[in-house]
Motif scaffolding. Structure first.
Motif, mmCIF file in Angstrom:
data_model
loop_
_atom_site.group_PDB
_atom_site.id
_atom_site.type_symbol
_atom_site.label_atom_id
_atom_site.label_comp_id
_atom_site.label_asym_id
_atom_site.label_seq_id
_atom_site.Cartn_x
_atom_site.Cartn_y
_atom_site.Cartn_z
ATOM 1 N N LYS A 51 -5.192 5.631 3.671
ATOM 2 C CA LYS A 51 -6.523 5.145 3.306
ATOM 3 C C LYS A 51 -6.467 3.718 2.771
ATOM 4 C CE LYS A 51 -10.546 6.379 0.465
ATOM 5 N NZ LYS A 51 -11.099 7.368 -0.503
ATOM 6 N N GLU A 52 -5.558 3.470 1.839
ATOM 7 C CA GLU A 52 -5.430 2.142 1.240
ATOM 8 C C GLU A 52 -4.975 1.119 2.277
ATOM 9 O OE1 GLU A 52 -3.159 0.009 -2.571
ATOM 10 O OE2 GLU A 52 -2.515 1.971 -1.831
ATOM 11 N N CYS B 180 0.837 -1.194 0.000
ATOM 12 C CA CYS B 180 0.000 0.000 0.000
ATOM 13 C C CYS B 180 0.877 1.251 0.000
ATOM 14 C CB CYS B 180 -0.891 0.038 1.244
ATOM 15 S SG CYS B 180 -1.786 -1.493 1.558
ATOM 16 N N ASN C 34 -7.571 -4.118 7.460
ATOM 17 C CA ASN C 34 -8.841 -4.625 7.985
ATOM 18 C C ASN C 34 -9.286 -5.887 7.265
ATOM 19 O OD1 ASN C 34 -9.802 -2.911 10.174
ATOM 20 N ND2 ASN C 34 -9.849 -1.260 8.683
ATOM 21 N N ALA C 35 -8.991 -5.945 5.968
ATOM 22 C CA ALA C 35 -9.407 -7.106 5.181
ATOM 23 C C ALA C 35 -8.501 -8.316 5.401
ATOM 24 C CB ALA C 35 -9.424 -6.739 3.692
ATOM 25 N N THR D 276 -5.368 1.130 5.493
ATOM 26 C CA THR D 276 -6.424 0.837 6.463
ATOM 27 C C THR D 276 -7.391 -0.204 5.923
ATOM 28 O OG1 THR D 276 -6.258 3.085 7.365
ATOM 29 C CG2 THR D 276 -8.266 1.855 7.853
ATOM 30 N N VAL D 277 -7.758 -0.049 4.652
ATOM 31 C CA VAL D 277 -8.674 -1.011 4.016
ATOM 32 C C VAL D 277 -8.032 -2.395 3.945
ATOM 33 C CG1 VAL D 277 -9.842 -1.609 1.867
ATOM 34 C CG2 VAL D 277 -9.890 0.750 2.676
ATOM 35 N N VAL D 278 -6.778 -2.450 3.490
ATOM 36 C CA VAL D 278 -6.085 -3.738 3.318
ATOM 37 C C VAL D 278 -5.854 -4.419 4.665
ATOM 38 C CG1 VAL D 278 -3.937 -4.828 2.547
ATOM 39 C CG2 VAL D 278 -4.999 -3.048 1.156
ATOM 40 N N GLN E 139 -6.305 4.285 13.347
ATOM 41 C CA GLN E 139 -7.474 3.769 12.633
ATOM 42 C C GLN E 139 -7.542 2.247 12.637
ATOM 43 O OE1 GLN E 139 -7.964 5.646 8.740
ATOM 44 N NE2 GLN E 139 -7.103 7.548 9.536
ATOM 45 N N THR E 140 -6.444 1.578 13.000
ATOM 46 C CA THR E 140 -6.424 0.102 13.009
ATOM 47 C C THR E 140 -6.028 -0.444 14.378
ATOM 48 O OG1 THR E 140 -4.133 0.103 12.189
ATOM 49 C CG2 THR E 140 -5.895 -0.031 10.543
ATOM 50 N N THR F 37 -12.339 13.434 4.782
ATOM 51 C CA THR F 37 -11.924 12.234 5.517
ATOM 52 C C THR F 37 -10.954 12.597 6.627
ATOM 53 O OG1 THR F 37 -12.225 10.836 3.560
ATOM 54 C CG2 THR F 37 -10.829 9.970 5.326
#
Length: 245
Positions: free
Chosen positions: A37-38, A33, A44-45, A40-42, A68-69, A237
């Protein structure tokens, strides 16, 4: 260990991947990443066990990502280009870092160190690291025509750029003009409470009084600053996340 590399420069990610292949390790890179933003998404997934984390990213810094994580359980090895900051911020001993360009021996040492740390130890120490980092990074030195001016970033309201020059406006009503563009300062300011709202403006989030949905910021001193349509989503954001602290 399932691992994610969070670094905004592709060539550094590639170099790190090559070194990890050379080292006999159980690290399995499952994602790359380049932004908060990217990442955080990765994260979490994929729920990684380890994250190589660059401190200065395109849309923020490592500590914003960590906040955020924080509900996830993973270990961290910081990546930084700024040795003088790293040595101060990471002196706790329970958190490790590697300097750019990444050296294979430093990488091996960091992996060995992090393997013997508990996640609870790391989380506790990262809080101290964050505090130290903010303190170390709270000043900006401007090269003026006849002097070097030290600015406390806590007192900087906003920066305005025009035709290759940037003016710094402070809460004590002082302003300073330098012959550089906003881009020259954006990376350093992104590690503090600042956000780019427009090609001509960077704003200190702590001095925002309100945001008009039509696309304008009102500072506490009455100054009105535009938010460009291209940067509106990113600004919102950052602004909303910052105000949740």
């Amino acid at each position: 260990m399932k691992t994610i590399i969070v670094e905004d420069k592709a060539y550094i990610r590639k170099g790190l991947l090559n070194l990890l292949e050379i080292i006999d390790t159980d690290v399995e890179v499952i994602g790359e990443c380049g932004s908060v933003k990217e990442a955080t998404v990765v994260a979490n997934a994929c729920k990684p066990d380890l994250i190589f984390l660059d401190i200065s990213l395109t849309d923020g810094n490592a500590f914003e990502f960590l906040e955020q994580t924080e509900h996830l359980t993973y270990k961290v090895i910081f990546i930084t280009a700024y040795e003088e900051y790293a040595l101060q911020a990471l002196k706790s001993g329970a958190v490790d870092y590697i300097l750019k360009p990444v050296d294979v021996e430093e990488l091996e040492a960091a992996l060995e160190k992090v393997e013997h740390l508990s996640i609870a130890q790391q989380k506790q120490q990262i809080k101290a690291v964050q505090a130290n980092w903010v303190n170390e990074d709270s000043k900006l030195i401007l090269s003026l025509h006849d002097s070097f001016q030290v600015i406390d970033l806590n007192e900087l309201l906003y920066c305005e750029s025009d035709k290759g020059y940037t003016t710094f406006y402070c809460s004590n009503n002082k302003k300073y003009l330098v012959s550089k563009t906003l881009k020259d300062f954006e990376n350093q300011l992104s590690t503090s409470n600042f956000v780019r709202t427009h090609q001509s403006y960077i704003v200190n989030l702590k001095y925002i009084d309100k945001y008009e949905k039509s696309g304008a910021i009102h500072l506490k001193n009455g100054k009105k600053i535009p938010v460009s349509s291209r940067k509106k989503e990113q600004f919102l954001t950052t602004f909303l996340n910052w105000n949740k602290r």
